[in-house]
Design a protein around this motif. Structure first.
Motif, short mmCIF file in Angstrom:
data_model
loop_
_atom_site.label_atom_id
_atom_site.label_comp_id
_atom_site.label_asym_id
_atom_site.label_seq_id
_atom_site.Cartn_x
_atom_site.Cartn_y
_atom_site.Cartn_z
N LEU A 1 0.81 -1.22 -0.05
CA LEU A 1 -0.11 -0.05 -0.06
C LEU A 1 0.65 1.16 0.00
O LEU A 1 0.51 2.22 -0.78
CB LEU A 1 -0.90 -0.07 1.17
N SER A 2 1.82 1.21 0.69
CA SER A 2 2.77 2.36 0.74
C SER A 2 3.59 2.67 -0.58
O SER A 2 3.71 3.79 -1.01
CB SER A 2 3.97 2.29 1.84
N HIS A 3 3.75 1.70 -1.36
CA HIS A 3 4.12 1.90 -2.79
C HIS A 3 3.13 2.66 -3.55
O HIS A 3 3.25 3.70 -4.33
CB HIS A 3 4.61 0.76 -3.35
N PHE A 4 1.95 2.19 -3.30
CA PHE A 4 0.91 2.60 -4.08
C PHE A 4 0.47 4.16 -3.79
O PHE A 4 0.24 5.17 -4.60
CB PHE A 4 -0.36 1.67 -4.15
N LEU A 5 0.55 4.27 -2.50
CA LEU A 5 0.35 5.71 -2.05
C LEU A 5 1.26 6.79 -2.64
O LEU A 5 1.13 7.91 -3.05
CB LEU A 5 0.44 5.90 -0.50
N SER A 6 2.63 6.07 -2.61
CA SER A 6 3.86 6.95 -3.05
C SER A 6 3.59 7.41 -4.59
O SER A 6 3.69 8.45 -5.07
CB SER A 6 5.07 6.38 -2.94
N TYR A 7 3.07 6.34 -5.34
CA TYR A 7 2.91 6.30 -6.64
C TYR A 7 1.82 7.44 -7.26
O TYR A 7 1.92 8.34 -7.77
CB TYR A 7 2.28 5.08 -7.41
N CYS A 8 0.66 7.30 -6.27
CA CYS A 8 -0.12 8.40 -6.23
C CYS A 8 0.03 9.83 -6.09
O CYS A 8 -0.19 10.83 -6.97
CB CYS A 8 -1.54 8.14 -5.64
N ASP B 1 9.80 9.51 -14.07
CA ASP B 1 10.55 8.12 -14.35
C ASP B 1 10.17 7.25 -13.19
O ASP B 1 10.04 6.14 -13.38
CB ASP B 1 12.17 8.75 -13.96
N GLN B 2 9.90 7.82 -11.98
CA GLN B 2 9.41 7.15 -10.69
C GLN B 2 7.93 6.40 -11.06
O GLN B 2 7.79 5.29 -11.06
CB GLN B 2 9.19 7.92 -9.65
N ILE B 3 7.07 7.17 -11.49
CA ILE B 3 5.76 6.72 -12.11
C ILE B 3 6.16 5.43 -13.18
O ILE B 3 5.29 4.55 -12.86
CB ILE B 3 5.01 8.00 -12.71
N GLY B 4 6.84 5.63 -14.24
CA GLY B 4 7.21 4.86 -15.02
C GLY B 4 7.82 3.35 -14.33
O GLY B 4 7.48 2.33 -14.94
N ASN B 5 8.67 3.58 -13.36
CA ASN B 5 9.30 2.54 -12.79
C ASN B 5 8.05 1.41 -12.08
O ASN B 5 8.10 0.42 -12.06
CB ASN B 5 10.30 2.78 -11.55
N PHE B 6 7.21 2.29 -11.23
CA PHE B 6 6.23 1.39 -10.69
C PHE B 6 5.45 1.16 -11.64
O PHE B 6 4.95 -0.24 -11.65
CB PHE B 6 5.41 2.53 -9.96
N GLU B 7 4.83 1.61 -13.00
CA GLU B 7 4.05 1.01 -13.98
C GLU B 7 4.76 -0.12 -14.39
O GLU B 7 4.26 -0.94 -14.87
CB GLU B 7 3.67 2.04 -14.85
N GLU B 8 5.99 -0.26 -14.59
CA GLU B 8 6.88 -1.35 -15.16
C GLU B 8 6.71 -2.39 -14.29
O GLU B 8 6.80 -3.53 -14.74
CB GLU B 8 8.35 -0.98 -15.78
N ALA B 9 6.70 -2.27 -12.84
CA ALA B 9 6.72 -3.47 -12.16
C ALA B 9 5.38 -3.74 -11.73
O ALA B 9 5.31 -4.95 -11.10
CB ALA B 9 7.40 -2.80 -10.68
N ASN B 10 4.33 -3.31 -12.20
CA ASN B 10 3.03 -3.51 -11.62
C ASN B 10 2.12 -3.43 -12.81
O ASN B 10 2.30 -2.86 -13.82
CB ASN B 10 2.43 -2.47 -10.61
N LYS B 11 1.12 -4.02 -12.66
CA LYS B 11 -0.34 -4.01 -13.73
C LYS B 11 -1.02 -2.83 -13.28
O LYS B 11 -1.89 -2.70 -12.03
CB LYS B 11 -1.06 -5.30 -13.69
N VAL B 12 -1.13 -1.75 -13.92
CA VAL B 12 -1.68 -0.39 -13.68
C VAL B 12 -2.70 -0.11 -14.78
O VAL B 12 -2.33 -0.24 -15.84
CB VAL B 12 -0.59 0.62 -13.39
N GLY B 13 -3.95 0.38 -14.34
CA GLY B 13 -4.82 1.01 -15.18
C GLY B 13 -5.28 2.38 -14.71
O GLY B 13 -5.09 2.33 -13.64
N PHE B 14 -5.64 3.00 -15.77
CA PHE B 14 -6.27 4.36 -15.68
C PHE B 14 -7.61 4.49 -16.22
O PHE B 14 -7.83 3.91 -17.40
CB PHE B 14 -5.35 5.47 -16.37
#
Length: 164
Positions: free
Chosen positions: A89-96, A143-156
């Protein structure tokens, strides 16, 4: 507001009952938590709100932004790779938070162009150094946003925001 902010936050939540937080609600919460103070001044300025919703399959974040008398909203979700290996959850919070910050930097970088068109740039404190620092920080965030998206399945929904 008291208890490292928890008392005040609890009071605002109790008064707003899930509705938009207004100046009046913040003032009432402050006077309830702090008591009647003659010199108490309360200011409330809300530009961005993020609501997080956990589910067994992942997390969802609904992001609302108010800027330049316009309101924009979108949602982002991330799926857990497996039930045994969930996204933290902390990673997702940081991503948002990175998304919200990147959009703020984009808005700031759009402003000099508007001021140039109005011939009003010289009347601000926006300098080339500040503009370059903001560009650099926005690039780091993207770049940080892209790194999270490369490591996880993200939808918008409705679509991925434009940070450029």
């Amino acid at each position: 507001m008291g208890g490292e902010g928890r008392d005040g936050i609890a009071e605002v939540e109790a008064l707003s009952v899930g509705e938009e937080v207004t100046d009046a609600i913040v003032s009432e919460a402050a006077s309830t938590v702090l008591g009647a103070l003659e010199d108490l001044v309360v200011e409330h300025d809300s530009q961005t709100a993020i609501v997080f919703t956990p589910s067994p399959t992942g997390y969802r974040g609904a992001i609302l932004e108010r800027r330049d008398r316009k309101t924009g909203a979108f949602s982002v979700s991330v799926q857990h790779p497996t039930p045994q290996k969930p996204v933290r959850l902390s990673h997702f919070l940081s991503y948002c938070a990175d998304i919200a910050k990147a959009l703020t930097h984009k808005s700031f970088l759009d402003r000099p162009q508007e001021l140039i068109a109005e011939n009003a740039l010289s009347s601000t404190n926006i300098t080339p150094a500040l503009t370059q620092a903001t560009r650099n920080r926005r690039r780091e965030l993207v770049d940080q946003i892209g790194n999270f998206e490369e490591a996880n399945k993200v939808g918008f929904r409705p679509e991925w925001p434009n940070f450029a």
